[in-house]
Design a protein around this motif. Structure first.
Motif, PDB file in Angstrom:
ATOM      1  N   PHE A 290      -4.639   0.146  -2.307  1.00 61.02           N
ATOM      2  CA  PHE A 290      -4.880   1.075  -1.195  1.00 61.02           C
ATOM      3  C   PHE A 290      -4.025   2.343  -1.247  1.00 61.02           C
ATOM      4  O   PHE A 290      -4.229   3.247  -0.448  1.00 61.02           O
ATOM      5  CB  PHE A 290      -4.629   0.418   0.182  1.00 61.02           C
ATOM      6  N   ASN A 291      -3.027   2.405  -2.132  1.00 60.91           N
ATOM      7  CA  ASN A 291      -2.074   3.514  -2.061  1.00 60.91           C
ATOM      8  C   ASN A 291      -2.610   4.812  -2.663  1.00 60.91           C
ATOM      9  O   ASN A 291      -2.067   5.876  -2.378  1.00 60.91           O
ATOM     10  CB  ASN A 291      -0.786   3.146  -2.816  1.00 60.91           C
TER      11      ASN A 291
ATOM     12  N   TYR B 123       8.291   7.923  -2.676  1.00 65.22           N
ATOM     13  CA  TYR B 123       8.610   9.292  -3.099  1.00 65.22           C
ATOM     14  C   TYR B 123      10.119   9.506  -3.191  1.00 65.22           C
ATOM     15  O   TYR B 123      10.573  10.588  -3.526  1.00 65.22           O
ATOM     16  CB  TYR B 123       8.025  10.311  -2.097  1.00 65.22           C
TER      17      TYR B 123
ATOM     18  N   ALA C 286       0.827  -1.210   0.000  1.00 63.30           N
ATOM     19  CA  ALA C 286       0.000   0.000   0.000  1.00 63.30           C
ATOM     20  C   ALA C 286       0.862   1.261   0.000  1.00 63.30           C
ATOM     21  O   ALA C 286       0.364   2.356   0.230  1.00 63.30           O
ATOM     22  CB  ALA C 286      -0.914  -0.003   1.222  1.00 63.30           C
ATOM     23  N   THR C 287       2.164   1.082  -0.252  1.00 56.82           N
ATOM     24  CA  THR C 287       3.075   2.216  -0.084  1.00 56.82           C
ATOM     25  C   THR C 287       3.217   3.047  -1.354  1.00 56.82           C
ATOM     26  O   THR C 287       2.893   2.612  -2.461  1.00 56.82           O
ATOM     27  CB  THR C 287       4.481   1.728   0.332  1.00 56.82           C
ATOM     28  N   ASN C 288       3.740   4.250  -1.147  1.00 58.53           N
ATOM     29  CA  ASN C 288       4.115   5.135  -2.246  1.00 58.53           C
ATOM     30  C   ASN C 288       5.583   5.478  -2.069  1.00 58.53           C
ATOM     31  O   ASN C 288       5.990   5.902  -0.985  1.00 58.53           O
ATOM     32  CB  ASN C 288       3.273   6.420  -2.216  1.00 58.53           C
TER      33      ASN C 288
ATOM     34  N   LEU D 291      -5.447   6.475  -2.391  1.00 58.02           N
ATOM     35  CA  LEU D 291      -6.377   7.346  -1.651  1.00 58.02           C
ATOM     36  C   LEU D 291      -5.840   7.602  -0.253  1.00 58.02           C
ATOM     37  O   LEU D 291      -5.057   6.814   0.281  1.00 58.02           O
ATOM     38  CB  LEU D 291      -7.753   6.669  -1.533  1.00 58.02           C
ATOM     39  N   PHE D 292      -6.291   8.694   0.378  1.00 55.77           N
ATOM     40  CA  PHE D 292      -5.865   8.995   1.739  1.00 55.77           C
ATOM     41  C   PHE D 292      -6.545   8.046   2.723  1.00 55.77           C
ATOM     42  O   PHE D 292      -7.639   7.521   2.462  1.00 55.77           O
ATOM     43  CB  PHE D 292      -6.187  10.447   2.095  1.00 55.77           C
ATOM     44  N   ALA D 293      -5.870   7.859   3.867  1.00 53.68           N
ATOM     45  CA  ALA D 293      -6.336   6.897   4.862  1.00 53.68           C
ATOM     46  C   ALA D 293      -7.774   7.192   5.303  1.00 53.68           C
ATOM     47  O   ALA D 293      -8.574   6.263   5.462  1.00 53.68           O
ATOM     48  CB  ALA D 293      -5.393   6.917   6.067  1.00 53.68           C
TER      49      ALA D 293
END
Ligand SMILES: NC(=O)c1ccc[n+]([C@@H]2O[C@H](COP(=O)([O-])OP(=O)(O)OC[C@H]3O[C@@H](n4cnc5c(N)ncnc54)[C@H](OP(=O)(O)O)[C@@H]3O)[C@@H](O)[C@H]2O)c1
Length: 120
Positions: free
Chosen positions: A38-39, A9, A5-7, A41-43
């Motif tokens: 899941f990555n 950067y 679910a990570t991004n 959209l915001f939590a």
């Protein structure tokens, strides 16, 4: 099954041929059936009820293991999401990864048949 679910950067933007961030995850987790989800959209958005009156919130899923993807999208559907299979980690993953995936931040609903009818 490992759901990434990570991004990332930190790395340089991967071009059309570069390794995607989830392929990097898969390379570092040998044997794991890696999916990306899941990555985008915001939590707080993810935590909200995905079942809206007009339709269900769309979640994107990519991964190379079709069986894992089928099981995971089934789980998402049970939770009230509307999963969309984007394909494998290389092609599909690129569509929803930072910094330039065109699906990042897209908060979409799959309209119910009744809602679609009223909008025609
Ligand atoms: N927050 C969101 O809305 C959201 C939504 C979708 C996707 N994401 C993605 O999910 C990931 C996590 O986001 P987050 O909001 O949960 O971030 P966060 O609150 O900053 O949490 C990051 C976690 O990673 C740990 N960590 C950082 N560097 C590490 C390292 N080198 N080795 C081991 N552990 C390390 C941190 O540990 P310490 O606390 O000990 O530093 C912390 O527990 C990010 O990639 C983000 O892009 C976030």
């Amino acid at each position: 099954m490992l759901v990434d679910a990570t991004n990332d950067y930190t790395g340089p933007p991967s071009g059309p041929e570069g390794e995607t961030s989830s392929e990097v995850v898969a390379r570092r987790a040998p044997g794991a059936r890696v999916l990306k989800a899941f990555n985008h959209l915001f939590a707080a958005t993810l935590a909200a009820d995905p079942r809206r009156p007009e339709g269900n919130r769309v979640l994107f899923v990519s991964g190379d293991d079709e069986e894992a993807k089928k099981a995971f999208t089934g789980l998402l559907t049970d939770l009230g999401f509307a999963p969309i299979d984007l394909g494998g980690l290389a092609d599909g993953g690129r569509l929803h990864q930072v910094p330039s995936g065109p699906l990042l931040g897209q908060d979409l609903l799959r309209l119910t048949p009744a809602e679609r009818q009223t909008r025609q």
